[in-house]
Design a protein around this motif. Sequence first.
Motif, mmCIF file in Angstrom:
data_model
loop_
_atom_site.group_PDB
_atom_site.id
_atom_site.type_symbol
_atom_site.label_atom_id
_atom_site.label_comp_id
_atom_site.label_asym_id
_atom_site.label_seq_id
_atom_site.Cartn_x
_atom_site.Cartn_y
_atom_site.Cartn_z
ATOM 1 N N UNK A 316 0.829 -1.209 0.000
ATOM 2 C CA UNK A 316 0.000 0.000 0.000
ATOM 3 C C UNK A 316 0.862 1.257 0.000
ATOM 4 N N UNK A 317 1.923 1.262 0.858
ATOM 5 C CA UNK A 317 2.788 2.438 0.937
ATOM 6 C C UNK A 317 3.515 2.676 -0.382
ATOM 7 N N UNK A 318 3.992 1.576 -1.002
ATOM 8 C CA UNK A 318 4.682 1.734 -2.284
ATOM 9 C C UNK A 318 3.736 2.333 -3.332
ATOM 10 N N UNK A 319 2.515 1.792 -3.407
ATOM 11 C CA UNK A 319 1.546 2.293 -4.384
ATOM 12 C C UNK A 319 1.183 3.751 -4.100
ATOM 13 N N UNK A 320 1.053 4.098 -2.815
ATOM 14 C CA UNK A 320 0.683 5.464 -2.443
ATOM 15 C C UNK A 320 1.792 6.447 -2.818
ATOM 16 N N UNK A 323 1.922 6.876 -6.541
ATOM 17 C CA UNK A 323 0.785 7.684 -6.990
ATOM 18 C C UNK A 323 1.026 9.169 -6.722
ATOM 19 N N UNK A 324 1.471 9.505 -5.498
ATOM 20 C CA UNK A 324 1.712 10.910 -5.152
ATOM 21 C C UNK A 324 2.854 11.474 -5.992
ATOM 22 N N UNK A 325 3.920 10.678 -6.166
ATOM 23 C CA UNK A 325 5.067 11.150 -6.949
ATOM 24 C C UNK A 325 4.665 11.420 -8.398
ATOM 25 N N UNK A 326 3.906 10.501 -8.980
ATOM 26 C CA UNK A 326 3.477 10.669 -10.373
ATOM 27 C C UNK A 326 2.561 11.882 -10.530
ATOM 28 N N UNK A 327 1.650 12.053 -9.563
ATOM 29 C CA UNK A 327 0.727 13.193 -9.632
ATOM 30 C C UNK A 327 1.488 14.508 -9.512
#
Length: 340
Positions: A316-320, A323-327
Motif C-alpha cells: 500500500x505504501x509503495x503504491x501510495x 501515486x503521489x510522486x506521479x501526480x
Amino acid sequence: MSGQAWNDNGFLEADDSAAQVRELLRTDPTSKAWLFLPRHETDALDQAATHLGIDALAIEDILGEREPMKLDWIDSTLVAVLRWVSFDVTTGELTALPVSVLAGPRAVIVLTDEEHCRELADVLRKRGPAILSDGIPAALHAVVDTVVDAITAVLLVMEDAVDKLSETLFDDRPLIKAEQLYAFRVRRALAHLRRVTTPMRDIAAGLANAAGRAAARHNTDDPEPTDDAERLLGLRSVREFSDVADHAEHAGQNADGLRDVISSMYETNLALADVHLNTVMKKLTGWAAIIAVPTLITGFMGMNVPYPGFQSEVGFLIAFVVMITAVLTLFVTLRRRDWI
C-alpha cells in the motif's frame, strides 16, 4: 405647417401658417417663400404647387413612402428625396424618415414629419439674413445642410457606442450575449446608415457641381445659365454647397470606416472566444491527465489476483508513494507549460 415669405424689401408680415404664405405668394408676384408641410398634407401641397407652377409629376415623385433618395430636375423644379436619420443608443436602432424637397424659382417646399418640420423651420428662421441676401439657394442649402448635420451627429453617437463595445474586448473576454445582440443591432444600423450616406454623397455633389457650373459660366463670355440647375442655384451658393458636399463625403467615409471597425470587432470577439475555449479545454485536459494517474494505480491495485505487495502495508505504501510522486511530477510539468 409653417412657412415664411419675403421679397426685395424684407420678410413679409405673416402668421407663419402655410395658408397665409400661399396667399402672399399668390398676391405678390415678386415674393418668395419656404414652406414646411407634413407628408399627409397633400391638399396643401397641391394648392402651393398650383400657385408656384410646380409640375404635378414632381409632386407625385416625392410622395411615395419608399421613394429612393435622389436628386432630379423636372422642368424648372428641383426634386430631392433625402433621409433624416436618428439613432437610439439604448436599443441600437436607426430610424431614417423621408424628407422630400421641391425647390423652384419662387419657393422651397419641404415635406416631412411634424417634429422635423418644426426643427427645420427654426433653422431657416435663424438663417433669415442669408435667405434675404441669397434667396432660394440659401433656403435650400439650410435644409440640405441640416439633414447632413443630422447624419454627422448620428455617426458621433454610433462611434461612442462602438468604442464602449471595443473597450470590453480589451478586458480580454468575449462579449456576453446581450453585448453581442447590441453589437449586431449597431452593425445592422450601420448598414442602414450606409444606404443613406452613399446617395447623400451624390445628391450633395450634384448640387455643388450645379452651383459650380453657374459660377464658372459667369466668368465666361456667355454668362447666361444653360440649364435649370444653374439658373436656380445662382452664383453665390458655390461655397455653401461645396461645404455640404464635403461634409456628406466625410460622413460617408466615416460610416465606411465605422463599419470596418465593427467588423474587426466581430472578428476579434470570435478570436477571443476561440482562445478562451482553447484555454478551458487545455486546463480540463491537464486536470484529466492528473486525475488519470491515481485512477490507473488504484485500478491496478484493485485487481482480484495476487501481485507483489498484495494485501500488505508495504504494498500500500509503495503504491501510495508512486501515486503521489506521479501526480506531483505531472502537476509540476503541466504547470510549467501553462496547461493548468
